[in-house]
Design a protein around this motif. Structure first.
Motif, PDB file in Angstrom:
ATOM      1  N   HIS A   1       0.771  -1.034  -0.097  1.00  0.00           N
ATOM      2  CA  HIS A   1       0.039   0.197   0.103  1.00  0.00           C
ATOM      3  C   HIS A   1       1.046   1.123  -0.090  1.00  0.00           C
ATOM      4  O   HIS A   1       1.924   1.110  -0.025  1.00  0.00           O
ATOM      5  CB  HIS A   1      -0.848  -0.012   1.168  1.00  0.00           C
ATOM      6  CG  HIS A   1      -0.104   0.292   2.538  1.00  0.00           C
ATOM      7  ND1 HIS A   1       0.438   1.020   3.025  1.00  0.00           N
ATOM      8  CD2 HIS A   1       0.062  -0.934   3.428  1.00  0.00           C
ATOM      9  CE1 HIS A   1       0.956   0.956   4.239  1.00  0.00           C
ATOM     10  NE2 HIS A   1       0.879  -0.557   4.490  1.00  0.00           N
ATOM     11  N   HIS A   2       0.262   2.288  -0.030  1.00  0.00           N
ATOM     12  CA  HIS A   2       0.793   3.667  -0.065  1.00  0.00           C
ATOM     13  C   HIS A   2       0.374   4.672   0.943  1.00  0.00           C
ATOM     14  O   HIS A   2       0.605   5.942   0.726  1.00  0.00           O
ATOM     15  CB  HIS A   2       0.869   4.281  -1.517  1.00  0.00           C
ATOM     16  CG  HIS A   2       1.294   3.676  -2.455  1.00  0.00           C
ATOM     17  ND1 HIS A   2       0.727   2.415  -3.257  1.00  0.00           N
ATOM     18  CD2 HIS A   2       2.456   3.757  -3.240  1.00  0.00           C
ATOM     19  CE1 HIS A   2       1.572   1.847  -4.207  1.00  0.00           C
ATOM     20  NE2 HIS A   2       2.417   2.720  -4.261  1.00  0.00           N
ATOM     21  N   LEU A   3       0.078   3.887   2.096  1.00  0.00           N
ATOM     22  CA  LEU A   3      -0.410   4.680   3.167  1.00  0.00           C
ATOM     23  C   LEU A   3       0.988   5.355   3.531  1.00  0.00           C
ATOM     24  O   LEU A   3       2.094   4.446   4.074  1.00  0.00           O
ATOM     25  CB  LEU A   3      -1.084   3.823   4.247  1.00  0.00           C
ATOM     26  CG  LEU A   3      -1.365   4.628   5.673  1.00  0.00           C
ATOM     27  CD1 LEU A   3      -2.616   5.934   5.529  1.00  0.00           C
ATOM     28  CD2 LEU A   3      -1.806   3.565   6.876  1.00  0.00           C
ATOM     29  N   ALA A   4       1.097   6.629   3.767  1.00  0.00           N
ATOM     30  CA  ALA A   4       2.395   7.357   4.125  1.00  0.00           C
ATOM     31  C   ALA A   4       2.336   8.037   5.353  1.00  0.00           C
ATOM     32  O   ALA A   4       3.675   8.679   5.678  1.00  0.00           O
ATOM     33  CB  ALA A   4       2.951   8.096   2.846  1.00  0.00           C
ATOM     34  N   ALA A   5       1.266   8.732   5.775  1.00  0.00           N
ATOM     35  CA  ALA A   5       1.254   9.730   6.857  1.00  0.00           C
ATOM     36  C   ALA A   5       0.154   9.922   7.600  1.00  0.00           C
ATOM     37  O   ALA A   5      -0.731   9.315   7.357  1.00  0.00           O
ATOM     38  CB  ALA A   5       1.583  11.038   6.257  1.00  0.00           C
ATOM     39  N   ILE A   6       0.313  10.442   8.992  1.00  0.00           N
ATOM     40  CA  ILE A   6      -0.800  10.405   9.878  1.00  0.00           C
ATOM     41  C   ILE A   6      -0.602  12.052  10.379  1.00  0.00           C
ATOM     42  O   ILE A   6       0.673  12.601  10.512  1.00  0.00           O
ATOM     43  CB  ILE A   6      -0.881   9.594  10.981  1.00  0.00           C
ATOM     44  CG1 ILE A   6       0.087   9.678  11.946  1.00  0.00           C
ATOM     45  CG2 ILE A   6      -1.520   8.369  10.376  1.00  0.00           C
ATOM     46  CD1 ILE A   6       0.116   8.792  13.342  1.00  0.00           C
TER      47      ILE A   6
END
Length: 302
Positions: free
Chosen positions: A182-187
């Motif tokens: 996946h490309h979840l990259a930040a919070i």
């Protein structure tokens, strides 16, 4: 090592000038949203982004102005009832808003697109909320595959603290949406000496910040001065406890920038003196974990 300073535009009163100043000082990120500055923030940022192509931009999808809601209805991506809510994470809307963000910012590819306060969708119904997040992530995975987005994430005010979702759950939803990698990259979440929970948890190796750090996520700390109110609440005595010779505002910024797991501190500095003051603070050596424990202990005591 302290976190980097980034420009936040939520309360910024002179966005074009502030963005140019941030870029000139070496800042790598500017954060915005389509509903900031009564819907004009992205358009105001565009010239500075064009002049400084190395400046990364994070923007959002979720909240929208009434005018944007009308446009969304007219193009068929929202119903009138959905537009009246002022917030949506429906796939059609997320796809449409992402395209609109690119056009307003003048960028072919967005560095980060964040779901804006996803906890506002289906409050109190975690399964429905998680389904909505996964469906929105699926759209953003498609935008990433198309080259329109480099990465995505969430910007939340209360979702992580209230455990409407955890970092682990977000990672699982992203993997499900992507069908694997996946490309979840930040919070992005509030971290300050008022909203201390993330700091206290991080010092004990728990909570969203260590989980995000372990996953290699960028962590953007929003509201480090609690909307500008915090310096007036912190006296010079407490500032000297944090680090002698700093102003109360600088001491507050340094505490957030020293928190384990935080990579970027968002400052909505409209004027040059405020930006320089914050930049001088993050240039300081990081506070130790022992010092952060002492500070949070003092603030937590009655």
């Amino acid at each position: 090592m302290t976190a980097d300073l980034a420009l936040g535009t939520y309360r910024c009163q002179a966005i074009p000038e502030a963005a140019v100043r941030a870029a000139a000082s070496g800042a790598q990120w500017v954060d915005t949203a389509p509903n900031y500055a009564t819907g004009q923030a992205q358009v105001l940022l565009a010239p500075a982004l064009a002049a400084h192509p190395s400046l990364n931009v994070s923007t959002k999808t979720g909240y929208f102005t009434a005018a944007t809601g009308t446009d969304a209805v007219n193009t068929g991506v929202l119903t009138e009832d959905q537009a009246a809510a002022g917030h949506s994470l429906t796939p059609d809307y997320v796809r449409w808003q992402t395209s609109r963000n690119r056009a307003e910012l003048g960028r072919d590819r967005l560095d980060l697109t964040l779901l804006h306060n996803p906890e506002r969708t289906h409050p109190g119904d975690r399964p429905a909320l998680h389904c909505a997040i996964r469906d929105a992530f699926e759209v953003l995975e498609g935008e990433t595959a198309a080259g329109n987005v480099a990465g995505y994430g969430i910007a939340t005010w209360a979702g992580l603290e209230e455990e409407a979702f955890t970092v682990g759950e977000l990672l699982a939803l992203a993997a499900e949406a992507a069908g694997g990698h996946h490309h979840l990259a930040a919070i992005q979440l509030p971290v300050s000496l008022v909203m201390m929970t993330p700091i206290v948890q991080a010092l004990d190796g728990r909570g969203p910040l260590p989980a995000a750090a372990d996953a290699g996520l960028r962590v953007m700390a929003s509201a480090p001065l609690h909307g500008g109110e915090l310096p007036g609440m912190v006296g010079q005595e407490l500032a000297d406890l944090i680090r002698p010779c700093l102003t109360p505002a600088q001491a507050c910024v340094l505490a957030v920038a020293s928190c384990p797991g935080v990579t970027d501190v968002l400052i909505a500095a409209s004027g040059a003196p405020h930006w320089r003051e914050a930049a001088d603070a993050v240039a300081q050596p990081s506070l130790t974990a022992a010092k952060l424990r002492e500070i949070t202990g003092v603030l937590a005591s009655p």
